[in-house]
Scaffold this active site. Structure first.
Site, mmCIF file in Angstrom:
data_model
loop_
_atom_site.group_PDB
_atom_site.id
_atom_site.type_symbol
_atom_site.label_atom_id
_atom_site.label_comp_id
_atom_site.label_asym_id
_atom_site.label_seq_id
_atom_site.Cartn_x
_atom_site.Cartn_y
_atom_site.Cartn_z
ATOM 1 N N SER A 39 -28.542 -18.684 16.417
ATOM 2 C CA SER A 39 -27.662 -17.700 16.626
ATOM 3 C C SER A 39 -26.422 -18.119 17.380
ATOM 4 O O SER A 39 -26.555 -19.142 18.134
ATOM 5 C CB SER A 39 -28.123 -16.252 17.206
ATOM 6 O OG SER A 39 -28.558 -16.615 18.443
ATOM 7 N N ALA A 54 -23.436 -18.755 9.738
ATOM 8 C CA ALA A 54 -23.253 -19.916 9.194
ATOM 9 C C ALA A 54 -24.391 -20.447 8.445
ATOM 10 O O ALA A 54 -25.496 -20.434 9.024
ATOM 11 C CB ALA A 54 -22.542 -21.119 10.034
ATOM 12 N N PHE A 67 -29.459 -22.651 10.042
ATOM 13 C CA PHE A 67 -28.991 -21.509 9.701
ATOM 14 C C PHE A 67 -28.458 -20.762 10.938
ATOM 15 O O PHE A 67 -29.365 -20.709 11.961
ATOM 16 C CB PHE A 67 -30.046 -20.426 9.037
ATOM 17 C CG PHE A 67 -30.139 -20.769 7.579
ATOM 18 C CD1 PHE A 67 -29.720 -21.843 6.961
ATOM 19 C CD2 PHE A 67 -31.465 -20.007 6.834
ATOM 20 C CE1 PHE A 67 -30.033 -22.226 5.674
ATOM 21 C CE2 PHE A 67 -31.450 -20.538 5.696
ATOM 22 C CZ PHE A 67 -30.993 -21.556 5.066
ATOM 23 N N GLU A 68 -27.480 -20.345 11.179
ATOM 24 C CA GLU A 68 -26.852 -19.510 12.278
ATOM 25 C C GLU A 68 -26.771 -17.810 11.647
ATOM 26 O O GLU A 68 -25.907 -17.757 10.997
ATOM 27 C CB GLU A 68 -25.355 -19.876 12.747
ATOM 28 C CG GLU A 68 -25.442 -21.309 13.246
ATOM 29 C CD GLU A 68 -25.793 -21.558 14.764
ATOM 30 O OE1 GLU A 68 -25.646 -20.302 15.357
ATOM 31 O OE2 GLU A 68 -25.848 -22.539 15.418
ATOM 32 N N ILE A 69 -27.703 -16.925 12.093
ATOM 33 C CA ILE A 69 -27.909 -15.961 11.524
ATOM 34 C C ILE A 69 -27.281 -14.686 12.348
ATOM 35 O O ILE A 69 -27.208 -13.645 11.663
ATOM 36 C CB ILE A 69 -29.221 -15.677 11.570
ATOM 37 C CG1 ILE A 69 -30.026 -15.546 12.914
ATOM 38 C CG2 ILE A 69 -30.301 -16.667 10.816
ATOM 39 C CD1 ILE A 69 -31.274 -14.911 13.277
#
Length: 280
Positions: A188, A192, A261-263
């Site tokens: 996080s 992205a 994954f940046e959530i």
């Protein structure tokens, strides 16, 4: 949003797996360093039958959460995913989960950096490194130790050598045994979807990049309303990261599809308000 402390989250994880012994199994893997520093990582296997003698005929998916201590929300997402795969959470139909598990097997690490997470819970809300000050996402043996002009050891110290950290060695060894087709490292701090590479402004060869880009663009449309940043980590995030897990999985272990994954990220948070910046 109320976030659970690490001890409560891991207790809930243990109980969830215990309720589903035919489709879930839990292993606690320990490792230590020469100076006595120790780490333990829980890894959950999810399959239609975890007692199967082989998963060679399945798509093998390796998901990692909680690599940076301050990114508390990622471990919550891991637990939610496990509830869905267990069918306790009805967000997806039983038929849909049955179909997934008939084709795939998961290895899920809900909280890689338990020691760093405890440091955060003790009040150091901006800490991302492990329990002895190493960023485990800079400790992998691919372009390790390269330092950019803005290098900050309080954020990115890569350790004394590649794989100096127990956490990194545990993940590497899981991947070597499991031989995943798909790796996702969940973080996080922004919204992205990244493919390799993190350490340079480049993507893999044309066919691999096209395949991974198609998947990321599809996810962006379905789950980000087109608002997620998509591309290579090094090309899209605004800085190069050296010695990362995703680059190692793709370049060295030859995992066909490797992603970060940046959530979640609060772009309006004050730079010093790390809890708000990284967690809802």
């Amino acid at each position: 949003y109320r976030l659970a402390c690490s001890a409560a989250l891991l207790r809930e994880l243990d109980a969830l797996v215990a309720r589903h012994p035919s489709t879930m199994s839990l292993e606690g893997i320990q490792a230590d360093a020469s100076d006595g520093y120790k780490a333990e990582i829980r890894v959950v296997t999810v399959a239609d039958s975890v007692q199967a003698s082989s998963f060679d005929d399945r798509v093998r998916i390796f998901l990692n959460f909680g690599q940076h201590g301050r990114e508390l929300i990622t471990s919550e997402v891991a637990l939610r995913l496990l509830r869905i795969l267990s069918r306790e959470d009805k967000s997806a139909s039983k038929k849909h989960i049955d179909r997934i598990l008939s084709r795939a097997v998961f290895k899920i690490v809900p909280m890689e950096n338990v020691n760093g997470r405890q440091t955060v819970e003790n009040g150091s809300l901006c800490e991302r490194r492990n329990g002895r000050g190493v960023d485990t996402n800079r400790n992998w043996k691919v372009n390790w130790g390269v330092k950019e002009k803005d290098y900050d050891p309080t954020e990115e110290f890569p350790g004394t050598a590649p794989f100096s950290e127990p956490e990194t060695r545990i993940l590497r060894d899981i991947a070597l045994r499991f031989k995943p087709h798909l790796w996702v490292n969940v973080h996080s701090g922004m919204q992205a979807l990244f493919m390799p590479y993190d350490h340079k402004n480049a993507t893999p060869g044309y066919q691999a990049a096209a395949r991974m880009s198609f998947l990321l663009q599809t996810l962006n449309a379905l789950h980000c309303n087109g608002n997620c940043t998509v591309g290579s980590g090094g090309g899209a995030v605004g800085y190069f990261a050296h010695g990362t897990a995703t680059d190692y999985m793709y370049d060295v272990l030859k995992v066909p599809s490797a992603f970060t994954f940046e959530i979640y990220g609060d772009v309006h948070a004050n730079r010093d308000d790390c809890f708000r910046m990284f967690n809802p």
